[in-house]
Scaffold this motif. Structure first.
Motif, PDB file in Angstrom:
ATOM      1  N   GLN A 135      11.340 -14.889  -3.559  1.00 33.57           N
ATOM      2  CA  GLN A 135      10.323 -14.592  -2.242  1.00 33.57           C
ATOM      3  C   GLN A 135      11.730 -14.871  -1.045  1.00 33.57           C
ATOM      4  N   LYS A 136      12.136 -16.067  -0.914  1.00 36.34           N
ATOM      5  CA  LYS A 136      12.912 -16.488   0.221  1.00 36.34           C
ATOM      6  C   LYS A 136      14.199 -15.253   0.200  1.00 36.34           C
ATOM      7  N   GLU A 137      14.678 -15.171  -1.249  1.00 33.97           N
ATOM      8  CA  GLU A 137      16.002 -14.238  -1.239  1.00 33.97           C
ATOM      9  C   GLU A 137      15.424 -12.791  -1.005  1.00 33.97           C
ATOM     10  N   SER A 138      14.402 -12.116  -1.201  1.00 38.17           N
ATOM     11  CA  SER A 138      13.779 -11.007  -0.847  1.00 38.17           C
ATOM     12  C   SER A 138      13.611 -10.696   0.380  1.00 38.17           C
ATOM     13  N   TYR A 139      12.976 -11.864   1.227  1.00 36.88           N
ATOM     14  CA  TYR A 139      12.798 -11.905   2.603  1.00 36.88           C
ATOM     15  C   TYR A 139      14.119 -11.463   3.341  1.00 36.88           C
ATOM     16  N   VAL A 140      15.226 -12.285   2.900  1.00 31.39           N
ATOM     17  CA  VAL A 140      16.605 -12.197   3.620  1.00 31.39           C
ATOM     18  C   VAL A 140      17.067 -10.767   3.245  1.00 31.39           C
ATOM     19  N   LEU A 141      16.947 -10.169   2.274  1.00 25.90           N
ATOM     20  CA  LEU A 141      17.657  -8.853   1.902  1.00 25.90           C
ATOM     21  C   LEU A 141      16.920  -7.831   2.418  1.00 25.90           C
ATOM     22  N   ASN A 142      15.416  -7.922   2.735  1.00 24.14           N
ATOM     23  CA  ASN A 142      14.657  -6.794   3.178  1.00 24.14           C
ATOM     24  C   ASN A 142      14.254  -6.797   4.565  1.00 24.14           C
ATOM     25  N   TYR A 143      14.402  -7.976   5.371  1.00 22.93           N
ATOM     26  CA  TYR A 143      13.987  -8.333   6.642  1.00 22.93           C
ATOM     27  C   TYR A 143      15.341  -8.758   7.784  1.00 22.93           C
ATOM     28  N   ASN A 144      16.144  -9.280   7.220  1.00 21.74           N
ATOM     29  CA  ASN A 144      17.144  -9.739   8.118  1.00 21.74           C
ATOM     30  C   ASN A 144      18.157  -8.433   8.508  1.00 21.74           C
ATOM     31  N   ASN A 145      18.187  -8.127   9.845  1.00 26.07           N
ATOM     32  CA  ASN A 145      19.259  -7.268  10.421  1.00 26.07           C
ATOM     33  C   ASN A 145      18.594  -5.805   9.801  1.00 26.07           C
ATOM     34  N   LYS A 146      17.542  -5.680   9.991  1.00 27.06           N
ATOM     35  CA  LYS A 146      17.032  -4.390   9.913  1.00 27.06           C
ATOM     36  C   LYS A 146      16.338  -3.822  11.017  1.00 27.06           C
ATOM     37  N   LYS A 147      16.104  -2.679  11.249  1.00 33.44           N
ATOM     38  CA  LYS A 147      15.250  -1.897  12.539  1.00 33.44           C
ATOM     39  C   LYS A 147      13.861  -2.234  12.064  1.00 33.44           C
ATOM     40  N   VAL A 148      12.986  -2.536  13.144  1.00 32.29           N
ATOM     41  CA  VAL A 148      11.649  -2.765  12.894  1.00 32.29           C
ATOM     42  C   VAL A 148      10.954  -1.690  12.326  1.00 32.29           C
ATOM     43  N   GLU A 149      11.248  -0.489  12.224  1.00 35.22           N
ATOM     44  CA  GLU A 149      10.574   0.671  11.721  1.00 35.22           C
ATOM     45  C   GLU A 149      11.026   0.295   9.945  1.00 35.22           C
ATOM     46  N   ASP A 150      12.139   0.046   9.628  1.00 33.44           N
ATOM     47  CA  ASP A 150      12.308  -0.362   8.227  1.00 33.44           C
ATOM     48  C   ASP A 150      11.904  -1.498   7.847  1.00 33.44           C
ATOM     49  N   LYS A 151      11.599  -2.670   8.745  1.00 34.94           N
ATOM     50  CA  LYS A 151      10.955  -3.657   8.106  1.00 34.94           C
ATOM     51  C   LYS A 151       9.520  -3.236   7.832  1.00 34.94           C
ATOM     52  N   TYR A 152       8.819  -2.671   8.933  1.00 32.96           N
ATOM     53  CA  TYR A 152       7.577  -2.118   8.568  1.00 32.96           C
ATOM     54  C   TYR A 152       7.336  -1.478   7.384  1.00 32.96           C
ATOM     55  N   LEU A 171       2.215 -11.170  11.425  1.00 30.82           N
ATOM     56  CA  LEU A 171       3.330 -10.407  10.886  1.00 30.82           C
ATOM     57  C   LEU A 171       4.381  -9.996  11.824  1.00 30.82           C
ATOM     58  N   ALA A 172       4.401  -9.868  12.985  1.00 36.35           N
ATOM     59  CA  ALA A 172       5.424  -9.849  14.032  1.00 36.35           C
ATOM     60  C   ALA A 172       6.269 -11.099  13.846  1.00 36.35           C
ATOM     61  N   SER A 173       5.803 -12.179  13.974  1.00 37.02           N
ATOM     62  CA  SER A 173       6.625 -13.304  13.942  1.00 37.02           C
ATOM     63  C   SER A 173       7.141 -13.614  12.623  1.00 37.02           C
ATOM     64  N   TYR A 174       6.341 -13.237  11.382  1.00 38.66           N
ATOM     65  CA  TYR A 174       7.139 -13.066  10.126  1.00 38.66           C
ATOM     66  C   TYR A 174       8.309 -12.322  10.027  1.00 38.66           C
ATOM     67  N   LEU A 175       8.257 -11.071  10.703  1.00 43.14           N
ATOM     68  CA  LEU A 175       9.378 -10.234  10.732  1.00 43.14           C
ATOM     69  C   LEU A 175      10.550 -10.388  11.631  1.00 43.14           C
ATOM     70  N   GLY A 176      10.262 -11.486  12.578  1.00 41.63           N
ATOM     71  CA  GLY A 176      11.297 -11.624  13.520  1.00 41.63           C
ATOM     72  C   GLY A 176      11.437 -10.430  14.772  1.00 41.63           C
ATOM     73  N   VAL A 177      10.090 -10.103  14.927  1.00 36.18           N
ATOM     74  CA  VAL A 177      10.178  -9.097  15.995  1.00 36.18           C
ATOM     75  C   VAL A 177       8.940  -9.344  16.927  1.00 36.18           C
ATOM     76  N   THR A 178       8.940  -8.749  18.121  1.00 33.11           N
ATOM     77  CA  THR A 178       7.884  -9.292  19.226  1.00 33.11           C
ATOM     78  C   THR A 178       6.799  -8.080  18.665  1.00 33.11           C
ATOM     79  N   GLN A 179       5.390  -8.611  18.933  1.00 32.45           N
ATOM     80  CA  GLN A 179       4.414  -7.975  18.618  1.00 32.45           C
ATOM     81  C   GLN A 179       4.250  -6.488  19.083  1.00 32.45           C
ATOM     82  N   ARG A 180       5.033  -6.478  20.503  1.00 32.73           N
ATOM     83  CA  ARG A 180       4.723  -5.116  21.011  1.00 32.73           C
ATOM     84  C   ARG A 180       5.639  -4.093  20.185  1.00 32.73           C
TER      85      ARG A 180
END
Length: 195
Positions: A135-152, A171-180
């Motif tokens: 799960q941690k590895e998947s998180y790094v591969l899918n959410y680090n250094n990606k645009k907000v739209e790609d993460k969502y 969810l915003a906190s988990y994805l490392g983005v602002t709620q806005r």
């Protein structure tokens, strides 16, 4: 112990019916209301739990006092702050219910005793730890250094229960983005899917 936990243990293929029944006596049920803590940051991590129903989030508080959500756990998953549980140290994060939960938990002394009595539990825990790592590895591969739209988009297609059961703020906190920015990305993606 509910059938949910026994069924999970049976599904691992590691424990016999007798071993499952023997193990059951060490797990005590607790009910957490939404907002209750399973573990608090800076307190000793002395339990591991199995979620029979409900969901939790794990998070740490940063220097500005903001929650940084590191993961969510749902039914049929084990929860604890694993490294601190094993070393019996203070937890570096909190685990808190985001829904009402039924959890079966075992304390550290009983856990150690159980590992000594039922050798197959070592394989069960090894499998749980491998899932954690995956799960941690998947998180790094899918959410680090990606645009907000790609993460969502990734969440929508691969982890839809996060959209269904987690607040936008968490969810915003988990994805490392602002709620806005997450709200804006949601709007853009849903609008483009309607057109």
């Amino acid at each position: 112990m509910t059938d949910v936990f026994k069924n999970y243990l049976h599904s691992t293929g590691e424990l016999s019916a007798d071993e499952i029944n023997f193990s059951a006596q060490f797990f005590k049920s607790i009910l957490l209301k939404k907002g209750d803590f399973f573990i608090r940051e800076d307190e000793y991590c002395d339990h591991i739990g199995f979620i029979a129903s409900g969901a939790v989030k794990a998070y740490a508080i940063d220097k500005e006092g903001k929650e940084n959500v590191t993961c969510f756990k749902f039914e049929n998953e084990f929860i604890t702050s694993f490294s601190e549980f094993v070393t019996q140290e203070k937890s570096r994060r909190s685990i808190r219910a985001i829904e009402d939960c039924l959890i079966y938990r075992i304390n550290y002394p009983d856990y150690q005793y159980l590992l000594g009595q039922v050798i197959a539990w070592n394989r069960v825990i090894k499998s749980v730890m491998e899932q954690e790592y995956s799960q941690k590895e998947s998180y790094v591969l899918n959410y680090n250094n990606k645009k907000v739209e790609d993460k969502y988009r990734h969440v929508l297609s691969n982890e839809p229960r996060l959209v269904q059961r987690v607040t936008t703020q968490d969810l915003a906190s988990y994805l490392g983005v602002t709620q806005r920015s997450l709200t804006r990305a949601k709007g853009q993606i849903h609008r483009s899917n309607v057109l």
